[in-house]
Design an enzyme around this catalytic site. Sequence first.
Site, PDB file in Angstrom:
ATOM      1  N   ASP A  58       0.851  -1.196   0.000  1.00  0.00           N
ATOM      2  CA  ASP A  58       0.000   0.000   0.000  1.00  0.00           C
ATOM      3  C   ASP A  58       0.878   1.235   0.000  1.00  0.00           C
ATOM      4  O   ASP A  58       1.805   1.368   0.788  1.00  0.00           O
ATOM      5  CB  ASP A  58      -0.953   0.043   1.205  1.00  0.00           C
ATOM      6  CG  ASP A  58      -2.201   0.853   0.882  1.00  0.00           C
ATOM      7  OD1 ASP A  58      -3.292   0.262   0.869  1.00  0.00           O
ATOM      8  OD2 ASP A  58      -2.081   2.069   0.621  1.00  0.00           O
ATOM      9  N   SER A  76     -15.616  -3.432 -11.208  1.00  0.00           N
ATOM     10  CA  SER A  76     -16.632  -2.720 -10.433  1.00  0.00           C
ATOM     11  C   SER A  76     -17.937  -2.702 -11.212  1.00  0.00           C
ATOM     12  O   SER A  76     -17.939  -2.734 -12.453  1.00  0.00           O
ATOM     13  CB  SER A  76     -16.143  -1.296 -10.189  1.00  0.00           C
ATOM     14  OG  SER A  76     -17.231  -0.486  -9.823  1.00  0.00           O
ATOM     15  N   TYR A 103     -13.091   5.757 -14.220  1.00  0.00           N
ATOM     16  CA  TYR A 103     -13.090   4.553 -13.378  1.00  0.00           C
ATOM     17  C   TYR A 103     -13.747   3.379 -14.118  1.00  0.00           C
ATOM     18  O   TYR A 103     -13.219   2.255 -14.140  1.00  0.00           O
ATOM     19  CB  TYR A 103     -13.851   4.902 -12.098  1.00  0.00           C
ATOM     20  CG  TYR A 103     -13.923   3.811 -11.057  1.00  0.00           C
ATOM     21  CD1 TYR A 103     -12.782   3.389 -10.391  1.00  0.00           C
ATOM     22  CD2 TYR A 103     -15.142   3.234 -10.717  1.00  0.00           C
ATOM     23  CE1 TYR A 103     -12.861   2.398  -9.417  1.00  0.00           C
ATOM     24  CE2 TYR A 103     -15.225   2.257  -9.748  1.00  0.00           C
ATOM     25  CZ  TYR A 103     -14.089   1.834  -9.099  1.00  0.00           C
ATOM     26  OH  TYR A 103     -14.173   0.865  -8.142  1.00  0.00           O
ATOM     27  N   SER A 162     -16.156   1.141   2.350  1.00  0.00           N
ATOM     28  CA  SER A 162     -14.764   1.553   2.483  1.00  0.00           C
ATOM     29  C   SER A 162     -14.720   3.041   2.227  1.00  0.00           C
ATOM     30  O   SER A 162     -15.730   3.655   1.924  1.00  0.00           O
ATOM     31  CB  SER A 162     -13.886   0.825   1.465  1.00  0.00           C
ATOM     32  OG  SER A 162     -14.043   1.422   0.202  1.00  0.00           O
TER      33      SER A 162
HETATM   34  P1  NAD Z   1      -9.749   1.691  -0.246  1.00  0.00           P
HETATM   35  O1  NAD Z   1      -9.511   3.094  -0.631  1.00  0.00           O
HETATM   36  O2  NAD Z   1     -10.107   1.402   1.155  1.00  0.00           O
HETATM   37  O3  NAD Z   1      -8.497   0.822  -0.613  1.00  0.00           O
HETATM   38  C1  NAD Z   1      -7.686   1.089  -1.703  1.00  0.00           C
HETATM   39  C2  NAD Z   1      -6.264   1.049  -1.251  1.00  0.00           C
HETATM   40  O4  NAD Z   1      -5.426   1.169  -2.368  1.00  0.00           O
HETATM   41  C3  NAD Z   1      -5.911   2.200  -0.309  1.00  0.00           C
HETATM   42  O5  NAD Z   1      -5.414   1.698   0.907  1.00  0.00           O
HETATM   43  C4  NAD Z   1      -4.871   3.004  -1.049  1.00  0.00           C
HETATM   44  O6  NAD Z   1      -3.875   3.551  -0.219  1.00  0.00           O
HETATM   45  C5  NAD Z   1      -4.317   1.969  -1.995  1.00  0.00           C
HETATM   46  N1  NAD Z   1      -3.712   2.568  -3.163  1.00  0.00           N
HETATM   47  C6  NAD Z   1      -4.207   3.571  -3.919  1.00  0.00           C
HETATM   48  N2  NAD Z   1      -3.347   3.871  -4.918  1.00  0.00           N
HETATM   49  C7  NAD Z   1      -2.320   3.015  -4.793  1.00  0.00           C
HETATM   50  C8  NAD Z   1      -1.142   2.844  -5.547  1.00  0.00           C
HETATM   51  N3  NAD Z   1      -0.873   3.576  -6.604  1.00  0.00           N
HETATM   52  N4  NAD Z   1      -0.256   1.889  -5.162  1.00  0.00           N
HETATM   53  C9  NAD Z   1      -0.505   1.132  -4.053  1.00  0.00           C
HETATM   54  N5  NAD Z   1      -1.627   1.268  -3.309  1.00  0.00           N
HETATM   55  C10 NAD Z   1      -2.518   2.208  -3.688  1.00  0.00           C
HETATM   56  O7  NAD Z   1     -10.868   1.117  -1.234  1.00  0.00           O
HETATM   57  P2  NAD Z   1     -11.655  -0.263  -1.343  1.00  0.00           P
HETATM   58  O8  NAD Z   1     -13.093   0.036  -1.411  1.00  0.00           O
HETATM   59  O9  NAD Z   1     -11.162  -1.245  -0.358  1.00  0.00           O
HETATM   60  O10 NAD Z   1     -11.287  -0.700  -2.823  1.00  0.00           O
HETATM   61  C11 NAD Z   1     -10.464  -1.782  -3.163  1.00  0.00           C
HETATM   62  C12 NAD Z   1     -10.681  -2.102  -4.618  1.00  0.00           C
HETATM   63  O11 NAD Z   1     -12.027  -2.544  -4.849  1.00  0.00           O
HETATM   64  C13 NAD Z   1     -10.460  -0.938  -5.572  1.00  0.00           C
HETATM   65  O12 NAD Z   1      -9.851  -1.409  -6.735  1.00  0.00           O
HETATM   66  C14 NAD Z   1     -11.853  -0.479  -5.881  1.00  0.00           C
HETATM   67  O13 NAD Z   1     -11.942   0.175  -7.113  1.00  0.00           O
HETATM   68  C15 NAD Z   1     -12.608  -1.787  -5.896  1.00  0.00           C
HETATM   69  N6  NAD Z   1     -14.032  -1.665  -5.683  1.00  0.00           N
HETATM   70  C16 NAD Z   1     -14.518  -1.360  -4.466  1.00  0.00           C
HETATM   71  C17 NAD Z   1     -15.888  -1.296  -4.304  1.00  0.00           C
HETATM   72  C18 NAD Z   1     -16.455  -1.058  -2.970  1.00  0.00           C
HETATM   73  O14 NAD Z   1     -17.676  -1.140  -2.847  1.00  0.00           O
HETATM   74  N7  NAD Z   1     -15.660  -0.774  -1.974  1.00  0.00           N
HETATM   75  C19 NAD Z   1     -16.752  -1.481  -5.382  1.00  0.00           C
HETATM   76  C20 NAD Z   1     -16.222  -1.800  -6.610  1.00  0.00           C
HETATM   77  C21 NAD Z   1     -14.856  -1.895  -6.743  1.00  0.00           C
END
Ligand code: NAD
Length: 909
Positions: free
Chosen positions: A525, A640, A653, A687
Amino acid sequence: MIGITSYGAYIPRLRLNRSSIYQAMGWFAPAIVMVAQGTRSMCNWDEDALTMSVEASRSCLQGMDRKKVDAMFLASTTLPFADRQNAGVTATALNLRPDILTSDHTASQKAGTNALLSALEALKGGDRNSILVTAADRRETRPAGFYEMWFGDGAASFLVGDTNVIAEFKGAYTLSLDFVGHYRGARQRFDYTWEERWLRDEGYSKIIPEAINGLLGKLNITMDDVDKVVYPCFIKAEHKKIAQKIGAADKVVDNLHEVCGETGCAHPLLMMASALDEANPGDRIILAGFGQGCNAMYFEVTEAIENVKGRAPFKTAEANREVIDNYSKFLVFRDLITPDMGIRAEAETQTAMTVLYRRRHMILGLVGGKCKACGTPQFPKSQVCVNPDCLAKHSQEDYEYAEIPARVKTFTGDLLAVSLDPPHIYGMVQFEGGGRFMADFTDCKLEEIKVGLPVRMVFRKKAQDKNRGFVNYFWKAAPVPGAADEMAKIRFDDQVAIVTGAGGGLGKAYALALANRGAAVVVNDLGAARDGSGDGSATPAQQVVDEIVAAGGRAVANYDNVATPEGGENIVKTAVETFGTVDILINNAGILRDKSFVKMAPENWNAVLAVHLNGAYNVTRPAFAVMREKGYGRILMTTSAAGLYGNFGQTNYSAAKMALVGLANTLKIEGKKYNIMVNTVAPLAASRLTEDVMPPDIFEKMKPEFVVPMALYLCCEDCEESGQIFNAGMGYFNRAAILTGKGAWLGTESDPPTPEDVSRNFSTINDMTGGKEMADLNAAMMDMMTPPEAGKKDEKSPEDKGGLSVAEIFGKMPEAFDPEAAKGVNVVFQYSISGPGGGDWAVSVADGTCDVTTGAADKPTCTLKIADKDFVDMISGKLDPMTAYTSGKLKIEGDIMKSQLIGKLFKMR
Ligand code: NAD
């Protein structure tokens, strides 16, 4: 001080749902619905009072020195032998010393407490220091009666002595009254019961209080000096009333109706075991047994109870349960209905008493031998050591196997062998430290038996000689409770996982869960802000690592940026350098920069594509190289719903997320032959990425932990799915896919269709009825290139149309083979025939011979893909192979030149 030094409990694993009795017999006895709640324990077909007495005694003797036991009392009203000392069988099975006193206590429901009291009083004499008292009962009841509902099977065991006393015996009061609420005449199978109110009003409610009050008076104490009271009474309301009557409403111990039902003369002891599981030093307990009077005893729990607390024998026995609804099974197991067992069941089972006595330690005690010269254990004990490097003679000393942990080495489920609970399961059992033998398996289902499954040996009925009234006992293997579930668990031991963006949200949940199930995890991260801005912080990744390590797991933090190729390389390097390899990659890192499209400035567009799409590329490429090298890998992309279905303000996105599906679509093809499975999850979880897009109440319900199971499954070794997309969130899971409709072929071979043709046919083109998924581009192309014949838009196979079937053609291929033409030719042609008559066939030509098999060949020289109809046409001369190839009807992958040999090697016409 004398008293209880240890205790044990046994409740058979099978628990019959009482409602199943009512469902089967309610038509006949509607009133039994009143007591049809919960479950009652029932013996397996190979259990009886004797086998249960052995199991309860083993539970009691755990960690105790058996050789110190100098008497064994067995109480039961359902002993298998009227004249062969049953306690003697139990004592032999337990390998107790032969110079002890054994005795059976029977013929009353208070036989259990009688035996216990006799043992305590015998200790006072001083000649005996440690006495094992076990009570067990498996009472017979007529179908559809109240007693069938009330009763259960079970056993309890107490070791009493003068050292390490956990409950000191303070005194007793006995009442002996020939009160008959029920009786069982000698040689009668069932109890004869008098009216229930007789038992209730004149029996339970008068005799138990009289004995307990007698005890209080004798010891000069009051109910204030008592913390718990144990007495049996299967009529629940009466059980409570008695407590009120004696001033112990809040002290009475549950009568276990819902747990197992009343277990005969063992019941007060079993209830006492349940009380001791919960007891603390200083607790004072009254234990009373009822039946032709009542005997009440007073105990005070000592500090030593703390030493046995961890074992919780009653709770352990209660927890090992399999609830069944099969009332017929209950009836068969208890010989209340007799199924046709076939002639094999008529084989004689007479036991030679000579052999049984001479081999009693082996048969009843499961005693084998251990070589004094080389230490090799073996079963059975023999004159010559089994170790080929030793072969010492007469070197074996006794070696007790019953308590040694074992595992399944081989097994079979035999539906032909005689069994009351088919299939008869048996196999080889391997003991820890050496020794193995062929054992029957019991208390299990075939589905849960696996090679390597931990088993424990249990004393059971081997066979029943009904003609001579003899029961034959031996040891069987039963799965260790919970072991099958443990083995079926998805584990990642010895695997290395990378989770990007694992400092929080979903990534953190994946990392914790993977580590919890054995994986070593690279927690990547960058620690950036939600929109990816900022210099990043090491803290989030390190915190997750600390959490994993604190829980005993293995993890390392990595702070690289997935958006750069160097970052990706470094993340994989961290895995390889720290843990040696990469088995699992979850591309999870993500950011959001939402704007409506016109306001979507290039930096927002590019930043989101850089993290999601380029990020997955940057990490996957080096990881894929490692996985390809080792021939194993599991990759998970994160898409997503915004990408799959669209969402306002998220063009960047959505584009990035859908691009990942494209990446996975092709990577699945490239990874297939290296056992690299690539799937995509579309999560929905609370999240920071979703905190302001979700209504607060829904947000609360969406823990990442509800997504984790799907992610872990897709990353496990058993998952052979590849190229699929799964939605996961709030505990709801489904698959999303790209479907292709049936469509319409327009125009002719020479005239392209016009826009008007499209317009006219648009509803057909737009119709998704019968739409299908395409495995890859070739499958889609193949479909496009095989229009149905004009006027025949159905999908019939050539065979349906009266021609040769594809399978028949392959069947004829060996006949059509020309060995002369095959001299020096060594090729494998793989055919992949689409359409309803299609399938996969492999034709191997080597050393002048031809072999045709169905399915896919390992390393084909070339692969020919063609629709079933075209294949038949080509073979029957209606379609020229070259035309088929140039028109795209025939596709050839691999060595195209070698495919030209087909015409020479086979003369089909
Ligand atoms: P989150 O923001 O809690 O987690 C994402 C993490 O990625 C963060 O900790 C951030 O620091 C890290 N990050 C960002 N850019 C980075 C980089 N360049 N290098 C390394 N780390 C990096 O979000 P989340 O909801 O846990 O999302 C996780 C994944 O799931 C993402 O790809 C998101 O698009 C996808 N997603 C989430 C949802 C949802 O409902 N939460 C829905 C669809 C897709």
